[in-house]
Structure formats: structure tokens, C-alpha cells
Design a protein around this motif. Sequence first.
Motif, mmCIF file in Angstrom:
data_model
loop_
_atom_site.group_PDB
_atom_site.id
_atom_site.type_symbol
_atom_site.label_atom_id
_atom_site.label_comp_id
_atom_site.label_asym_id
_atom_site.label_seq_id
_atom_site.Cartn_x
_atom_site.Cartn_y
_atom_site.Cartn_z
ATOM 1 N N ASP A 165 -5.120 6.636 -8.980
ATOM 2 C CA ASP A 165 -4.539 7.701 -9.621
ATOM 3 C C ASP A 165 -5.130 8.406 -10.988
ATOM 4 N N ASN A 166 -5.470 7.810 -11.776
ATOM 5 C CA ASN A 166 -5.886 8.011 -12.707
ATOM 6 C C ASN A 166 -7.426 8.699 -12.936
ATOM 7 N N LEU A 167 -7.905 7.747 -11.752
ATOM 8 C CA LEU A 167 -9.447 8.862 -11.233
ATOM 9 C C LEU A 167 -9.259 9.702 -10.891
ATOM 10 N N ILE A 199 0.886 -1.525 0.486
ATOM 11 C CA ILE A 199 -0.734 0.089 -0.144
ATOM 12 C C ILE A 199 1.490 1.448 -0.414
ATOM 13 N N ILE A 200 1.867 1.480 0.624
ATOM 14 C CA ILE A 200 2.364 2.282 1.077
ATOM 15 C C ILE A 200 3.286 3.083 -0.109
ATOM 16 N N THR A 201 4.289 1.866 -1.073
ATOM 17 C CA THR A 201 5.114 1.727 -2.162
ATOM 18 C C THR A 201 4.238 2.465 -3.117
ATOM 19 N N TYR A 202 3.019 1.844 -3.363
ATOM 20 C CA TYR A 202 2.240 2.338 -5.116
ATOM 21 C C TYR A 202 1.593 2.525 -4.588
ATOM 22 N N SER A 203 1.300 3.098 -3.349
ATOM 23 C CA SER A 203 0.349 4.664 -2.965
ATOM 24 C C SER A 203 1.265 5.662 -3.171
ATOM 25 N N THR A 204 2.555 5.902 -3.212
ATOM 26 C CA THR A 204 3.603 6.466 -3.475
ATOM 27 C C THR A 204 4.197 6.817 -4.154
ATOM 28 N N LYS A 205 3.843 5.731 -5.150
ATOM 29 C CA LYS A 205 4.554 5.775 -6.972
ATOM 30 C C LYS A 205 3.281 6.120 -7.819
ATOM 31 N N ASN A 229 1.036 8.541 -5.978
ATOM 32 C CA ASN A 229 0.002 9.767 -5.994
ATOM 33 C C ASN A 229 -0.362 9.558 -5.333
ATOM 34 N N VAL A 230 -0.738 8.833 -4.422
ATOM 35 C CA VAL A 230 -2.606 8.587 -4.043
ATOM 36 C C VAL A 230 -2.640 8.213 -2.360
ATOM 37 N N LEU A 243 -6.461 5.782 1.701
ATOM 38 C CA LEU A 243 -7.768 5.863 0.989
ATOM 39 C C LEU A 243 -7.959 4.736 0.294
ATOM 40 N N VAL A 244 -6.609 3.912 0.524
ATOM 41 C CA VAL A 244 -6.127 2.913 -0.568
ATOM 42 C C VAL A 244 -6.610 0.962 0.788
ATOM 43 N N ALA A 245 -5.966 1.967 1.947
ATOM 44 C CA ALA A 245 -6.650 1.399 2.545
ATOM 45 C C ALA A 245 -8.149 1.171 2.757
#
Length: 185
Positions: A116-118, A39-45, A47-48, A52-54
Motif C-alpha cells: 500500500d505504501n508503494l 491475504i483477504i484481511t490485510y489486503s482489505t485493511k 487497500n491492496v 497481487l498479494v498472492a
Amino acid sequence: MKRFKALIKIVLFILVIIIFLNKDFLIKRIYPLKYEEYIITYSTKYNVDPNLVAAVIKAESNFDEDAISHKGAYGLMQIMPDTADWIASQIGMDDITYDMLYNPEINIRMGCWYLDNLSVEFNDNIELMMAAYNGGRGNVQKWLKNDEYSKDGENLHLIPFNETKRYVKKVNRNYKIYKKLYNLK
């Protein structure tokens, strides 16, 4: 009988104290956080906000990596096959199989990219993002152009799909809770 009632009151009082002292532990059992590294790795990558991801994962699958919906969405973030194909083409993932959507890292990576796209399309408006995540971005764009659902063309005052309306509320509630409990960064 008086002794029994007094004993019950004492036991209940002790239980209330135990629950109060362990409320964060108990709440974290209801609102778990698994796969934090991904979650941290890809939300950082992408920019989310990781909270919210969790919140989305909690709403979509309750952190069950093997979840599959009645509509055929896969994994933690409940990604539909056609959406997975499109995301894979956008992020350069060749030879994607739908079984790969059960892999937490792949699923979270794709879900974060999609959020991120949304976010770009809907100007970081979480309500619109979540409505699009659940009800489809095309539907949200139509609703924004309809006075019955949007007074200003930028926000929804009415979401016509009950499932999507409930979903947006659920994710917003989860989001507040995850920010308070974990405040991921």
C-alpha cells in the motif's frame, strides 16, 4: 506392433482428456493459494488487490512461510530486517523480532502495508511498485529521473537490474493467473 501403437495412442488420448478435464486442479497445484484469510484481511485493511498479494507471495517464497533469501529476507513476502523495523514503527508493532517474520499473519500484514505504501508513492503503478519491492524504492525514483530508463518520468521503459526486470515480469504473470484462477476480492 500395430496393437501396441494403437494402445499407446488410446492411453495418450485418455491422458489428454483427463488433463483437460482437470486443468484448473492441476494449475492450482502449480499456483496454490494458502493463507487466504490473512491475504483477504490485510489486503482489505491496506487497500491492496489480494490477487497481487498472492502473486507477490508466489514470486517471493512460493508460499513457504519458512523461506529465507540469500540476502536475508524472511517469510512469505520476503521482508528484509530493516524494512520490517521501519514497517513495525509505522504500524505500531512494538518489540518486533525477525523470527516473527516467519509468522504468516505478521508477514502478510507487513507486506500488505508495504505494498500500500508503494502504491501511494507510485500512483498504483504495479510495474513501479514491483520494481521498488524488489530493487528498492530509491532506485526506482532514480530510474524515473533518468532518460535512459524512463522517457516520461512516470513509467520505466528499461529496468537496469536484470533480477528486478525478471521479478516484475514474474509477478505480472502470477498476478494475471491469480486473478483468473481465484479472483480474490
